[in-house]
Design an enzyme around this catalytic site. Structure first.
Site, PDB file in Angstrom:
ATOM      1  N   ASP A 184      -6.371  -6.667   4.824  1.00  0.00           N
ATOM      2  CA  ASP A 184      -5.845  -5.314   4.738  1.00  0.00           C
ATOM      3  C   ASP A 184      -5.858  -4.662   6.116  1.00  0.00           C
ATOM      4  O   ASP A 184      -6.917  -4.472   6.698  1.00  0.00           O
ATOM      5  CB  ASP A 184      -6.710  -4.511   3.747  1.00  0.00           C
ATOM      6  CG  ASP A 184      -6.186  -3.118   3.487  1.00  0.00           C
ATOM      7  OD1 ASP A 184      -5.110  -2.762   4.003  1.00  0.00           O
ATOM      8  OD2 ASP A 184      -6.869  -2.375   2.758  1.00  0.00           O
ATOM      9  N   GLY A 185      -4.648  -4.349   6.604  1.00  0.00           N
ATOM     10  CA  GLY A 185      -4.526  -3.612   7.861  1.00  0.00           C
ATOM     11  C   GLY A 185      -3.718  -4.364   8.900  1.00  0.00           C
ATOM     12  O   GLY A 185      -4.034  -5.500   9.233  1.00  0.00           O
ATOM     13  N   GLY A 186      -2.639  -3.735   9.351  1.00  0.00           N
ATOM     14  CA  GLY A 186      -1.850  -4.316  10.437  1.00  0.00           C
ATOM     15  C   GLY A 186      -1.072  -5.560  10.056  1.00  0.00           C
ATOM     16  O   GLY A 186      -0.751  -6.390  10.921  1.00  0.00           O
ATOM     17  N   GLY A 215       1.329  -2.062   4.431  1.00  0.00           N
ATOM     18  CA  GLY A 215       1.639  -0.643   4.387  1.00  0.00           C
ATOM     19  C   GLY A 215       2.773  -0.267   5.324  1.00  0.00           C
ATOM     20  O   GLY A 215       3.954  -0.319   4.960  1.00  0.00           O
ATOM     21  N   GLY A 271      -3.508   4.138   8.160  1.00  0.00           N
ATOM     22  CA  GLY A 271      -2.481   3.109   8.254  1.00  0.00           C
ATOM     23  C   GLY A 271      -1.983   3.021   9.693  1.00  0.00           C
ATOM     24  O   GLY A 271      -2.347   3.839  10.545  1.00  0.00           O
ATOM     25  N   GLY A 272      -1.179   2.024   9.955  1.00  0.00           N
ATOM     26  CA  GLY A 272      -0.494   1.931  11.239  1.00  0.00           C
ATOM     27  C   GLY A 272      -1.334   1.497  12.420  1.00  0.00           C
ATOM     28  O   GLY A 272      -0.952   1.723  13.571  1.00  0.00           O
ATOM     29  N   SER A 322       0.854  -1.196   0.000  1.00  0.00           N
ATOM     30  CA  SER A 322       0.000   0.000   0.000  1.00  0.00           C
ATOM     31  C   SER A 322       0.886   1.241   0.000  1.00  0.00           C
ATOM     32  O   SER A 322       1.889   1.293   0.712  1.00  0.00           O
ATOM     33  CB  SER A 322      -0.883  -0.008   1.248  1.00  0.00           C
ATOM     34  OG  SER A 322      -1.377   1.288   1.489  1.00  0.00           O
ATOM     35  N   ASP A 327      -5.099   3.419  -1.785  1.00  0.00           N
ATOM     36  CA  ASP A 327      -6.192   3.650  -0.832  1.00  0.00           C
ATOM     37  C   ASP A 327      -6.882   4.967  -1.125  1.00  0.00           C
ATOM     38  O   ASP A 327      -6.349   6.036  -0.848  1.00  0.00           O
ATOM     39  CB  ASP A 327      -5.646   3.641   0.603  1.00  0.00           C
ATOM     40  CG  ASP A 327      -5.330   2.230   1.062  1.00  0.00           C
ATOM     41  OD1 ASP A 327      -6.246   1.385   1.028  1.00  0.00           O
ATOM     42  OD2 ASP A 327      -4.173   1.968   1.437  1.00  0.00           O
ATOM     43  N   MET A 331     -12.522   3.451  -0.653  1.00  0.00           N
ATOM     44  CA  MET A 331     -13.194   3.720   0.618  1.00  0.00           C
ATOM     45  C   MET A 331     -14.031   4.974   0.399  1.00  0.00           C
ATOM     46  O   MET A 331     -13.762   6.046   0.936  1.00  0.00           O
ATOM     47  CB  MET A 331     -12.159   3.886   1.732  1.00  0.00           C
ATOM     48  CG  MET A 331     -11.579   2.546   2.186  1.00  0.00           C
ATOM     49  SD  MET A 331     -10.067   2.720   3.134  1.00  0.00           S
ATOM     50  CE  MET A 331      -8.887   2.797   1.803  1.00  0.00           C
ATOM     51  N   MET A 367     -11.279  -6.521   5.946  1.00  0.00           N
ATOM     52  CA  MET A 367     -10.510  -5.492   6.656  1.00  0.00           C
ATOM     53  C   MET A 367     -10.085  -6.035   8.015  1.00  0.00           C
ATOM     54  O   MET A 367     -10.911  -6.514   8.791  1.00  0.00           O
ATOM     55  CB  MET A 367     -11.349  -4.220   6.868  1.00  0.00           C
ATOM     56  CG  MET A 367     -11.637  -3.387   5.627  1.00  0.00           C
ATOM     57  SD  MET A 367     -10.205  -2.745   4.710  1.00  0.00           S
ATOM     58  CE  MET A 367      -9.276  -1.855   5.946  1.00  0.00           C
ATOM     59  N   HIS A 370      -1.370  -1.307  -4.208  1.00  0.00           N
ATOM     60  CA  HIS A 370      -2.660  -1.019  -3.580  1.00  0.00           C
ATOM     61  C   HIS A 370      -2.791   0.482  -3.321  1.00  0.00           C
ATOM     62  O   HIS A 370      -1.988   1.058  -2.590  1.00  0.00           O
ATOM     63  CB  HIS A 370      -2.710  -1.822  -2.272  1.00  0.00           C
ATOM     64  CG  HIS A 370      -3.970  -1.732  -1.489  1.00  0.00           C
ATOM     65  ND1 HIS A 370      -5.018  -2.619  -1.652  1.00  0.00           N
ATOM     66  CD2 HIS A 370      -4.355  -0.885  -0.501  1.00  0.00           C
ATOM     67  CE1 HIS A 370      -5.977  -2.322  -0.796  1.00  0.00           C
ATOM     68  NE2 HIS A 370      -5.610  -1.269  -0.084  1.00  0.00           N
ATOM     69  N   MET A 395      -9.718   7.509  -0.347  1.00  0.00           N
ATOM     70  CA  MET A 395     -10.639   7.881   0.749  1.00  0.00           C
ATOM     71  C   MET A 395     -11.320   9.194   0.398  1.00  0.00           C
ATOM     72  O   MET A 395     -10.669  10.129  -0.064  1.00  0.00           O
ATOM     73  CB  MET A 395      -9.864   8.017   2.056  1.00  0.00           C
ATOM     74  CG  MET A 395      -9.040   6.787   2.405  1.00  0.00           C
ATOM     75  SD  MET A 395      -8.308   6.921   4.040  1.00  0.00           S
ATOM     76  CE  MET A 395      -7.194   5.511   4.023  1.00  0.00           C
ATOM     77  N   GLY A 426      -9.421   3.734   7.041  1.00  0.00           N
ATOM     78  CA  GLY A 426      -9.233   5.181   7.187  1.00  0.00           C
ATOM     79  C   GLY A 426      -7.797   5.578   7.492  1.00  0.00           C
ATOM     80  O   GLY A 426      -7.386   6.667   7.134  1.00  0.00           O
ATOM     81  N   HIS A 450      -8.540   0.646  -3.907  1.00  0.00           N
ATOM     82  CA  HIS A 450      -9.386   0.299  -2.769  1.00  0.00           C
ATOM     83  C   HIS A 450     -10.260   1.513  -2.494  1.00  0.00           C
ATOM     84  O   HIS A 450      -9.820   2.496  -1.905  1.00  0.00           O
ATOM     85  CB  HIS A 450      -8.494  -0.049  -1.558  1.00  0.00           C
ATOM     86  CG  HIS A 450      -9.263  -0.374  -0.317  1.00  0.00           C
ATOM     87  ND1 HIS A 450      -8.658  -0.526   0.914  1.00  0.00           N
ATOM     88  CD2 HIS A 450     -10.593  -0.591  -0.105  1.00  0.00           C
ATOM     89  CE1 HIS A 450      -9.584  -0.805   1.818  1.00  0.00           C
ATOM     90  NE2 HIS A 450     -10.763  -0.837   1.230  1.00  0.00           N
TER      91      HIS A 450
END
Ligand code: DX5
Ligand code: ZN
Length: 214
Positions: free
Chosen positions: A171-173, A193, A144-145, A8, A35, A68, A137, A33, A37, A142, A66
């Site tokens: 996706d995420g973490g 990411g 990263g991190g 990402s 993102d 969002m 998800m 990827h 938003m 919304g 992606h």
């Protein structure tokens, strides 16, 4: 199944993404990827299709958007024209996910339906014959991190049981620890990411997460 890695761009400085995307492609990424938003579906606003298009000349590597965004049916065409061959839309953002997936398929685009941590996996079961993938998800969308949400893995499991050949994206973490658990649960496409931004290099980070699968 082979593990695929989708770096990402979100956690890298957006004004100087070109060398980053080139490094991701050269470092073994399967797809980049993006993102998107809109400030409505999620509070932040990131970038639009023109931004993605400006990076399209980096080479052959595939791009995925992606979305969002609310009403993804209004936005996907711009990202397809910008060179995204995969469009990920949120189940929560449209009343017509099935129709949207049909449209994407007719247009020769790959589609994925994404679900938030608070959305039941059963809501996408009626779409499984018209989408190419489901994105589960593993953080709230919304930012990263954030920390990986472990309970999302039950959804991955349920999808894998139901559809052995489905592409299941998380996706995420994602880092070398969490990717292993997601892989064991049945996921095969991993958005990464923050971990890549902190890794010794992007290529090394991709290698380190990939080697945890299989
Ligand atoms: C979050 C985005 C993610 C994000 C993942 O809303 O959808 O793609 O970039 O980043 P990390 O790996 O930092 O959780
Ligand atoms: Zn994402």
């Amino acid at each position: 199944m082979k593990a695929k890695i989708a770096p990402s761009v979100l956690s890298f400085p957006l004004p100087s993404l070109r060398p980053v995307v080139e490094e991701m492609a050269a470092g073994g990424a399967d797809v980049i990827h993006f993102d998107v938003m809109d400030g409505q579906f999620v509070p932040p606003i990131t970038f639009g299709a023109q931004f993605v298009k400006a990076l399209r000349d980096v080479g052959e590597i595939r791009f995925e958007a992606h979305l969002m965004t609310q009403t993804p049916e209004r936005h996907f065409e711009a990202f397809a024209s910008a060179g995204c061959s995969r469009i990920i839309f949120h189940q929560e953002a449209t009343a017509h996910g099935h129709r949207l997936a049909q449209t994407l398929r007719h247009m020769g685009l790959e589609s994925a339906v994404a679900i938030n941590p608070g959305t039941a996996v059963e809501t996408v079961f009626p779409l499984l014959d018209v989408v190419d993938a489901v994105l589960v998800m593993t953080v709230n969308p919304g930012w990263g991190g954030q920390h990986f949400i472990e309970t999302a893995l039950e959804k991955v499991h349920a999808l894998r049981r139901r559809k052995p050949d489905l592409d299941i994206e998380v996706d995420g973490g994602i880092d070398p620890e969490t990717i292993r658990r997601a892989w064991d649960a049945g996921a095969d496409l991993f958005v990464v990411g923050t971990y890549l931004q902190r890794a010794p290099s992007i290529a090394e980070g991709i290698r380190l997460v990939r080697e945890r699968c299989g």
